[in-house]
Design an enzyme around this catalytic site. Structure first.
Site, PDB file in Angstrom:
ATOM      1  N   THR A 254      37.427  38.832  59.104  1.00 44.52           N
ATOM      2  CA  THR A 254      37.523  40.344  60.158  1.00 44.52           C
ATOM      3  C   THR A 254      36.320  40.623  60.894  1.00 44.52           C
ATOM      4  O   THR A 254      36.492  40.971  62.138  1.00 44.52           O
ATOM      5  CB  THR A 254      37.770  41.404  59.041  1.00 44.52           C
ATOM      6  OG1 THR A 254      39.085  41.157  58.454  1.00 44.52           O
ATOM      7  CG2 THR A 254      38.051  42.610  60.037  1.00 44.52           C
TER       8      THR A 254
ATOM      9  N   GLN B 134      43.107  39.652  31.806  1.00 42.66           N
ATOM     10  CA  GLN B 134      43.373  40.064  33.009  1.00 42.66           C
ATOM     11  C   GLN B 134      42.945  41.530  33.250  1.00 42.66           C
ATOM     12  O   GLN B 134      43.107  42.134  34.231  1.00 42.66           O
ATOM     13  CB  GLN B 134      45.070  40.053  33.003  1.00 42.66           C
ATOM     14  CG  GLN B 134      45.834  40.750  31.869  1.00 42.66           C
ATOM     15  CD  GLN B 134      47.372  40.316  32.024  1.00 42.66           C
ATOM     16  OE1 GLN B 134      48.027  41.280  32.494  1.00 42.66           O
ATOM     17  NE2 GLN B 134      47.874  39.194  31.886  1.00 42.66           N
TER      18      GLN B 134
ATOM     19  N   ASP C   2      38.737  38.567  51.770  1.00 46.32           N
ATOM     20  CA  ASP C   2      39.786  38.277  50.958  1.00 46.32           C
ATOM     21  C   ASP C   2      39.562  37.213  49.882  1.00 46.32           C
ATOM     22  O   ASP C   2      40.020  37.522  48.689  1.00 46.32           O
ATOM     23  CB  ASP C   2      41.222  37.759  51.548  1.00 46.32           C
ATOM     24  CG  ASP C   2      41.802  38.773  52.642  1.00 46.32           C
ATOM     25  OD1 ASP C   2      41.352  40.034  52.432  1.00 46.32           O
ATOM     26  OD2 ASP C   2      42.764  38.797  53.374  1.00 46.32           O
TER      27      ASP C   2
ATOM     28  N   SER D  60      40.064  33.946  55.788  1.00 41.31           N
ATOM     29  CA  SER D  60      39.794  33.379  54.542  1.00 41.31           C
ATOM     30  C   SER D  60      40.734  33.078  53.692  1.00 41.31           C
ATOM     31  O   SER D  60      40.471  32.163  52.795  1.00 41.31           O
ATOM     32  CB  SER D  60      38.443  34.330  54.055  1.00 41.31           C
ATOM     33  OG  SER D  60      39.162  35.294  53.362  1.00 41.31           O
ATOM     34  N   SER D  61      41.768  33.185  54.164  1.00 40.14           N
ATOM     35  CA  SER D  61      42.854  33.041  53.314  1.00 40.14           C
ATOM     36  C   SER D  61      43.180  31.391  53.379  1.00 40.14           C
ATOM     37  O   SER D  61      43.996  30.578  52.502  1.00 40.14           O
ATOM     38  CB  SER D  61      44.266  33.702  53.730  1.00 40.14           C
ATOM     39  OG  SER D  61      44.473  35.005  53.745  1.00 40.14           O
TER      40      SER D  61
ATOM     41  N   THR E 180      34.682  40.474  42.218  1.00 41.63           N
ATOM     42  CA  THR E 180      36.003  40.383  42.284  1.00 41.63           C
ATOM     43  C   THR E 180      36.490  41.561  43.557  1.00 41.63           C
ATOM     44  O   THR E 180      35.785  42.554  43.677  1.00 41.63           O
ATOM     45  CB  THR E 180      36.961  40.694  41.131  1.00 41.63           C
ATOM     46  OG1 THR E 180      38.364  40.255  41.298  1.00 41.63           O
ATOM     47  CG2 THR E 180      36.539  42.048  40.640  1.00 41.63           C
TER      48      THR E 180
HETATM   49  N1  ASP Z   1      42.033  38.779  56.003  1.00 37.39           N
HETATM   50  C1  ASP Z   1      40.511  38.800  56.366  1.00 37.39           C
HETATM   51  C2  ASP Z   1      39.882  37.242  55.656  1.00 37.39           C
HETATM   52  O1  ASP Z   1      39.595  37.413  54.680  1.00 37.39           O
HETATM   53  C3  ASP Z   1      39.806  40.098  55.556  1.00 37.39           C
HETATM   54  C4  ASP Z   1      38.656  40.297  55.810  1.00 37.39           C
HETATM   55  O2  ASP Z   1      37.848  39.609  56.546  1.00 37.39           O
HETATM   56  O3  ASP Z   1      38.027  41.081  55.303  1.00 37.39           O
HETATM   57  O4  ASP Z   1      39.457  36.748  56.485  1.00 37.39           O
END
Ligand code: ASP
Length: 342
Positions: free
Chosen positions: A15, A279, A92, A60-61, A167
Protein backbone atom coordinates in the site's frame (compact mmCIF):
# COMPACT_ATOMS: atom_id res chain seq x y z
CA UNK A 1 32.54 14.40 10.98
CA UNK A 2 30.09 11.86 12.49
CA UNK A 3 29.76 8.61 10.59
CA UNK A 4 26.97 8.61 8.00
CA UNK A 5 25.32 5.22 7.73
CA UNK A 6 24.59 3.81 4.28
CA UNK A 7 21.12 2.37 3.91
CA UNK A 8 19.66 0.35 1.07
CA UNK A 9 15.91 0.72 0.61
CA UNK A 10 14.37 -2.32 -1.07
CA UNK A 11 10.91 -1.67 -2.51
CA UNK A 12 8.79 -4.76 -3.06
CA UNK A 13 5.36 -3.08 -3.24
CA UNK A 14 2.47 -2.77 -0.78
CA UNK A 15 0.00 0.00 0.00
CA UNK A 16 2.82 2.41 0.83
CA UNK A 17 3.52 2.82 -2.88
CA UNK A 18 0.03 2.28 -4.29
CA UNK A 19 -2.32 4.56 -6.18
CA UNK A 20 -5.97 4.21 -7.12
CA UNK A 21 -6.55 2.76 -10.57
CA UNK A 22 -8.61 5.34 -12.47
CA UNK A 23 -10.89 2.75 -14.04
CA UNK A 24 -11.54 0.28 -11.23
CA UNK A 25 -10.90 2.41 -8.13
CA UNK A 26 -8.80 -0.46 -6.69
CA UNK A 27 -5.38 0.21 -5.12
CA UNK A 28 -2.40 -1.12 -7.09
CA UNK A 29 1.36 -0.77 -6.80
CA UNK A 30 3.09 1.92 -8.86
CA UNK A 31 6.57 2.91 -9.93
CA UNK A 32 9.11 3.44 -7.16
CA UNK A 33 10.66 6.69 -8.39
CA UNK A 34 7.29 8.36 -7.87
CA UNK A 35 7.27 7.06 -4.32
CA UNK A 36 10.51 8.81 -3.46
CA UNK A 37 9.38 12.07 -5.06
CA UNK A 38 6.57 12.05 -2.54
CA UNK A 39 8.87 11.98 0.48
CA UNK A 40 11.28 14.93 0.15
CA UNK A 41 11.90 14.58 3.92
CA UNK A 42 14.18 11.60 3.17
CA UNK A 43 16.84 14.04 2.00
CA UNK A 44 17.00 15.53 5.49
CA UNK A 45 17.98 12.23 7.11
CA UNK A 46 21.51 11.92 8.35
CA UNK A 47 22.36 8.88 6.25
CA UNK A 48 23.01 7.99 2.62
CA UNK A 49 20.11 6.16 1.03
CA UNK A 50 20.19 4.12 -2.14
CA UNK A 51 17.16 2.37 -3.51
CA UNK A 52 16.40 -0.76 -5.45
CA UNK A 53 12.97 -1.88 -6.55
CA UNK A 54 11.26 -5.06 -7.71
CA UNK A 55 10.69 -4.66 -11.47
CA UNK A 56 7.02 -5.36 -10.88
CA UNK A 57 6.07 -4.20 -7.39
CA UNK A 58 3.46 -6.46 -5.83
CA UNK A 59 0.62 -6.48 -3.40
CA UNK A 60 2.07 -8.64 -0.65
CA UNK A 61 -0.67 -11.25 -1.14
CA UNK A 62 1.49 -12.29 -4.11
CA UNK A 63 4.66 -12.78 -2.09
CA UNK A 64 6.16 -16.28 -2.24
CA UNK A 65 9.46 -18.06 -1.56
CA UNK A 66 10.90 -17.10 -4.98
CA UNK A 67 10.37 -13.45 -4.09
CA UNK A 68 11.92 -14.03 -0.66
CA UNK A 69 14.93 -15.39 -2.57
CA UNK A 70 14.97 -12.14 -4.55
CA UNK A 71 15.05 -10.02 -1.37
CA UNK A 72 17.69 -12.29 0.17
CA UNK A 73 19.83 -12.11 -2.97
CA UNK A 74 19.76 -8.31 -2.97
CA UNK A 75 20.87 -8.29 0.68
CA UNK A 76 23.54 -10.92 0.00
CA UNK A 77 25.01 -9.02 -2.96
CA UNK A 78 24.95 -5.64 -1.18
CA UNK A 79 25.74 -6.86 2.32
CA UNK A 80 29.20 -5.37 2.64
CA UNK A 81 28.27 -2.10 0.89
CA UNK A 82 25.57 -1.05 3.36
CA UNK A 83 25.15 -0.65 7.11
CA UNK A 84 21.49 -1.52 7.05
CA UNK A 85 18.54 -2.52 4.88
CA UNK A 86 14.93 -1.33 4.90
CA UNK A 87 12.41 -3.50 3.07
CA UNK A 88 9.20 -1.78 1.96
CA UNK A 89 6.54 -4.46 1.89
CA UNK A 90 2.77 -4.77 2.06
CA UNK A 91 1.54 -5.32 5.57
CA UNK A 92 -0.75 -8.27 4.78
CA UNK A 93 2.02 -10.86 4.68
CA UNK A 94 4.84 -8.82 6.21
CA UNK A 95 5.11 -11.09 9.26
CA UNK A 96 5.57 -14.14 7.02
CA UNK A 97 8.28 -12.41 4.99
CA UNK A 98 10.09 -11.04 8.04
CA UNK A 99 10.00 -14.52 9.60
CA UNK A 100 11.21 -16.22 6.43
CA UNK A 101 14.07 -13.76 5.94
CA UNK A 102 15.13 -14.19 9.58
CA UNK A 103 15.73 -17.90 8.92
CA UNK A 104 17.22 -17.36 5.46
CA UNK A 105 19.84 -14.87 6.71
CA UNK A 106 22.11 -16.82 9.06
CA UNK A 107 24.73 -14.84 11.05
CA UNK A 108 23.02 -11.57 10.12
CA UNK A 109 24.93 -8.79 11.88
CA UNK A 110 23.16 -5.81 10.28
CA UNK A 111 19.60 -4.51 10.50
CA UNK A 112 17.02 -5.67 7.97
CA UNK A 113 13.91 -3.66 8.84
CA UNK A 114 10.56 -4.41 7.22
CA UNK A 115 8.02 -1.61 7.07
CA UNK A 116 5.03 -0.42 5.04
CA UNK A 117 1.81 1.41 5.75
CA UNK A 118 -1.96 1.18 5.96
CA UNK A 119 -2.51 4.24 3.74
CA UNK A 120 -0.60 5.11 0.55
CA UNK A 121 2.23 7.64 0.85
CA UNK A 122 0.24 10.17 -1.20
CA UNK A 123 -2.71 10.13 1.18
CA UNK A 124 -3.06 13.20 3.37
CA UNK A 125 -3.45 11.14 6.54
CA UNK A 126 -0.82 8.58 5.62
CA UNK A 127 1.11 6.58 8.21
CA UNK A 128 3.76 5.85 5.56
CA UNK A 129 6.07 8.77 6.28
CA UNK A 130 6.56 8.07 9.97
CA UNK A 131 6.98 4.36 9.37
CA UNK A 132 9.50 4.81 6.58
CA UNK A 133 11.51 7.63 8.16
CA UNK A 134 11.80 5.94 11.55
CA UNK A 135 12.56 2.55 9.98
CA UNK A 136 15.49 4.19 8.17
CA UNK A 137 16.63 5.85 11.40
CA UNK A 138 16.49 2.53 13.23
CA UNK A 139 18.50 0.86 10.47
CA UNK A 140 21.09 3.67 10.71
CA UNK A 141 21.70 3.39 14.45
CA UNK A 142 25.32 2.63 15.26
CA UNK A 143 27.16 2.13 18.54
CA UNK A 144 30.94 1.75 18.77
CA UNK A 145 31.13 1.25 15.02
CA UNK A 146 28.54 -1.54 14.97
CA UNK A 147 24.85 -1.56 14.04
CA UNK A 148 22.62 -1.40 17.11
CA UNK A 149 20.05 -3.74 15.53
CA UNK A 150 21.55 -6.96 14.21
CA UNK A 151 18.51 -8.92 13.12
CA UNK A 152 15.36 -8.85 10.99
CA UNK A 153 12.96 -6.32 12.52
CA UNK A 154 9.51 -5.02 11.68
CA UNK A 155 8.80 -1.35 12.32
CA UNK A 156 5.20 -0.16 12.37
CA UNK A 157 3.34 2.58 14.23
CA UNK A 158 6.05 3.66 16.69
CA UNK A 159 7.33 0.18 17.53
CA UNK A 160 10.21 -1.94 16.34
CA UNK A 161 9.55 -5.64 16.82
CA UNK A 162 11.58 -8.77 16.22
CA UNK A 163 10.17 -9.68 12.79
CA UNK A 164 9.64 -13.38 13.49
CA UNK A 165 7.63 -12.59 16.63
CA UNK A 166 5.02 -10.48 14.88
CA UNK A 167 1.57 -11.03 13.53
CA UNK A 168 -0.83 -8.71 11.70
CA UNK A 169 -3.84 -8.09 13.91
CA UNK A 170 -5.78 -5.29 12.26
CA UNK A 171 -6.73 -4.45 8.69
CA UNK A 172 -7.58 -0.82 9.34
CA UNK A 173 -5.88 0.52 12.45
CA UNK A 174 -2.48 2.14 11.97
CA UNK A 175 -1.42 -0.07 14.84
CA UNK A 176 -1.63 -3.15 12.63
CA UNK A 177 0.92 -5.47 14.24
CA UNK A 178 1.61 -7.03 17.55
CA UNK A 179 4.31 -9.22 19.03
CA UNK A 180 2.34 -11.25 21.53
CA UNK A 181 5.18 -13.12 23.18
CA UNK A 182 8.18 -10.80 22.97
CA UNK A 183 8.48 -7.10 23.89
CA UNK A 184 9.29 -4.44 21.28
CA UNK A 185 13.01 -3.98 20.64
CA UNK A 186 12.53 -0.21 20.38
CA UNK A 187 9.83 2.42 20.76
CA UNK A 188 9.63 5.75 19.05
CA UNK A 189 8.20 8.77 20.83
CA UNK A 190 9.91 12.06 21.44
CA UNK A 191 13.01 9.88 21.70
CA UNK A 192 13.87 6.68 19.90
CA UNK A 193 14.41 4.23 22.74
CA UNK A 194 16.11 0.93 22.02
CA UNK A 195 16.18 -1.81 24.65
CA UNK A 196 19.59 -3.25 23.90
CA UNK A 197 18.99 -6.19 26.27
CA UNK A 198 16.31 -7.55 23.97
CA UNK A 199 18.03 -7.60 20.59
CA UNK A 200 20.10 -10.40 19.09
CA UNK A 201 23.79 -9.72 18.79
CA UNK A 202 26.10 -11.46 16.40
CA UNK A 203 29.75 -12.20 16.30
CA UNK A 204 30.80 -9.97 13.41
CA UNK A 205 33.51 -12.34 12.26
CA UNK A 206 30.93 -14.94 11.25
CA UNK A 207 30.14 -14.74 7.57
CA UNK A 208 26.58 -14.16 6.42
CA UNK A 209 25.11 -17.41 5.08
CA UNK A 210 22.05 -17.07 2.86
CA UNK A 211 19.66 -20.02 2.61
CA UNK A 212 17.35 -20.03 -0.40
CA UNK A 213 14.89 -22.40 -2.10
CA UNK A 214 12.62 -22.98 0.89
CA UNK A 215 10.54 -26.17 0.71
CA UNK A 216 6.85 -25.42 0.19
CA UNK A 217 5.52 -28.93 0.81
CA UNK A 218 3.89 -27.74 4.02
CA UNK A 219 0.42 -27.01 5.33
CA UNK A 220 -1.28 -25.07 8.15
CA UNK A 221 -4.23 -26.81 9.76
CA UNK A 222 -6.40 -24.79 12.13
CA UNK A 223 -8.42 -27.11 14.37
CA UNK A 224 -12.10 -26.44 14.89
CA UNK A 225 -14.81 -28.35 16.70
CA UNK A 226 -16.37 -30.53 14.02
CA UNK A 227 -13.25 -31.39 12.04
CA UNK A 228 -13.95 -34.90 10.76
CA UNK A 229 -12.08 -38.06 9.99
CA UNK A 230 -12.20 -37.80 6.21
CA UNK A 231 -10.80 -34.25 6.28
CA UNK A 232 -8.00 -35.30 8.66
CA UNK A 233 -7.19 -38.37 6.64
CA UNK A 234 -7.15 -36.41 3.35
CA UNK A 235 -4.71 -33.88 4.83
CA UNK A 236 -2.39 -36.57 6.20
CA UNK A 237 -2.30 -38.18 2.75
CA UNK A 238 -1.52 -35.09 0.65
CA UNK A 239 1.11 -36.29 -1.86
CA UNK A 240 4.63 -34.90 -1.31
CA UNK A 241 3.60 -33.21 1.95
CA UNK A 242 6.49 -33.06 4.44
CA UNK A 243 5.34 -30.87 7.30
CA UNK A 244 2.22 -29.51 9.00
CA UNK A 245 1.71 -26.75 11.51
CA UNK A 246 -1.39 -27.53 13.56
CA UNK A 247 -3.04 -24.62 15.32
CA UNK A 248 -4.46 -26.31 18.39
CA UNK A 249 -6.58 -24.97 21.23
CA UNK A 250 -5.23 -23.13 24.28
CA UNK A 251 -1.98 -24.54 25.64
CA UNK A 252 -1.68 -27.02 22.75
CA UNK A 253 -4.79 -29.14 23.22
CA UNK A 254 -6.69 -31.24 20.68
CA UNK A 255 -9.45 -33.87 20.51
CA UNK A 256 -8.60 -37.18 22.16
CA UNK A 257 -10.78 -39.30 19.87
CA UNK A 258 -9.01 -42.36 18.49
CA UNK A 259 -9.55 -41.53 14.82
CA UNK A 260 -7.97 -38.10 15.33
CA UNK A 261 -4.86 -39.40 17.08
CA UNK A 262 -4.58 -42.30 14.62
CA UNK A 263 -4.61 -39.86 11.69
CA UNK A 264 -1.75 -37.91 13.26
CA UNK A 265 0.12 -41.13 13.98
CA UNK A 266 -0.28 -42.17 10.34
CA UNK A 267 1.12 -38.82 9.27
CA UNK A 268 4.13 -39.23 11.55
CA UNK A 269 4.64 -42.81 10.34
CA UNK A 270 4.84 -41.60 6.74
CA UNK A 271 7.51 -39.08 7.81
CA UNK A 272 5.53 -35.88 8.29
CA UNK A 273 6.92 -33.34 10.77
CA UNK A 274 3.93 -32.06 12.72
CA UNK A 275 4.29 -28.88 14.79
CA UNK A 276 1.87 -27.87 17.54
CA UNK A 277 1.23 -24.12 17.87
CA UNK A 278 -1.61 -22.47 19.73
CA UNK A 279 -4.40 -20.68 17.91
CA UNK A 280 -4.54 -18.22 20.84
CA UNK A 281 -2.97 -14.89 19.96
CA UNK A 282 -0.59 -15.08 22.94
CA UNK A 283 0.92 -17.70 25.23
CA UNK A 284 2.59 -21.02 24.72
CA UNK A 285 2.00 -24.67 23.89
CA UNK A 286 2.68 -26.92 26.86
CA UNK A 287 2.00 -30.52 25.87
CA UNK A 288 1.22 -32.63 28.91
CA UNK A 289 -0.35 -29.84 30.94
CA UNK A 290 -3.82 -31.19 30.04
CA UNK A 291 -4.91 -34.71 29.24
CA UNK A 292 -5.96 -33.40 25.82
CA UNK A 293 -2.33 -32.90 24.85
CA UNK A 294 -0.55 -35.82 26.51
CA UNK A 295 -1.11 -38.16 23.56
CA UNK A 296 0.21 -35.53 21.16
CA UNK A 297 3.41 -35.46 23.17
CA UNK A 298 3.61 -39.27 23.26
CA UNK A 299 3.35 -39.72 19.49
CA UNK A 300 6.16 -37.24 18.85
CA UNK A 301 4.39 -34.04 17.83
CA UNK A 302 6.86 -31.13 17.82
CA UNK A 303 6.20 -28.36 20.36
CA UNK A 304 6.10 -24.91 18.80
CA UNK A 305 6.22 -23.37 22.29
CA UNK A 306 5.23 -19.69 21.89
CA UNK A 307 6.14 -19.36 18.20
CA UNK A 308 3.71 -17.58 15.86
CA UNK A 309 2.12 -19.50 13.01
CA UNK A 310 3.98 -17.24 10.56
CA UNK A 311 7.34 -18.13 12.08
CA UNK A 312 6.42 -21.82 12.46
CA UNK A 313 5.46 -22.34 8.82
CA UNK A 314 8.51 -20.49 7.49
CA UNK A 315 10.82 -22.31 9.93
CA UNK A 316 9.35 -25.57 8.66
CA UNK A 317 10.00 -24.52 5.04
CA UNK A 318 13.56 -23.53 5.97
CA UNK A 319 14.47 -26.69 7.91
CA UNK A 320 12.91 -28.97 5.27
CA UNK A 321 15.04 -27.31 2.61
CA UNK A 322 18.13 -27.85 4.76
CA UNK A 323 17.53 -31.60 4.71
CA UNK A 324 17.83 -31.85 8.48
CA UNK A 325 17.92 -35.54 9.46
CA UNK A 326 14.54 -36.88 10.66
CA UNK A 327 16.04 -37.75 14.06
CA UNK A 328 17.37 -34.25 14.69
CA UNK A 329 14.41 -32.38 13.19
CA UNK A 330 12.27 -32.20 16.35
CA UNK A 331 15.15 -31.04 18.55
CA UNK A 332 16.26 -28.40 16.06
CA UNK A 333 12.71 -27.13 15.53
CA UNK A 334 12.22 -26.83 19.29
CA UNK A 335 15.45 -24.81 19.59
CA UNK A 336 15.42 -21.04 19.10
CA UNK A 337 17.45 -20.31 15.96
CA UNK A 338 16.74 -16.57 15.51
CA UNK A 339 14.95 -15.66 18.73
CA UNK A 340 11.63 -16.89 17.31
CA UNK A 341 10.62 -18.87 20.41
CA UNK A 342 11.25 -18.74 24.11
N1 ASP B 1 -2.78 -5.33 0.42
C1 ASP B 1 -1.63 -4.58 0.86
C2 ASP B 1 -0.42 -5.45 0.79
O1 ASP B 1 -0.20 -6.24 1.68
C3 ASP B 1 -1.85 -4.03 2.21
C4 ASP B 1 -0.70 -3.24 2.77
O2 ASP B 1 0.28 -2.93 2.11
O3 ASP B 1 -0.77 -2.85 3.93
O4 ASP B 1 0.34 -5.39 -0.14
Amino acid sequence: MPYKAKILLIYTGGTIGMMKDFETGALKAFNFSKLLQRIPELKQLDCDIDTVSFDDPIDSSNINPEKWDKIATIIEEKYTDYDGFVVLHGSDTMSYSASALSFMLENLAKPVIFTGSQLPIGDLRTDAKENLITAIQVASLQSKGKPVIQEVGLYFEYKLYRGNRTTKINAEHFNAFTSPNYPPLAESGVHLKVDTNLGLSQNNSKKLIVHKNLDTNVFVLKLFPGINQSVMSAIMNIPQLKGIVIETYGAGNAPTEDWFLEALQQGIDRGLHIVNVTQCSGGSVNMGQYETSTSLKKIGIISGSDITTEAAITKLMYLLAENVSPNAFKTIFETSLRGELT
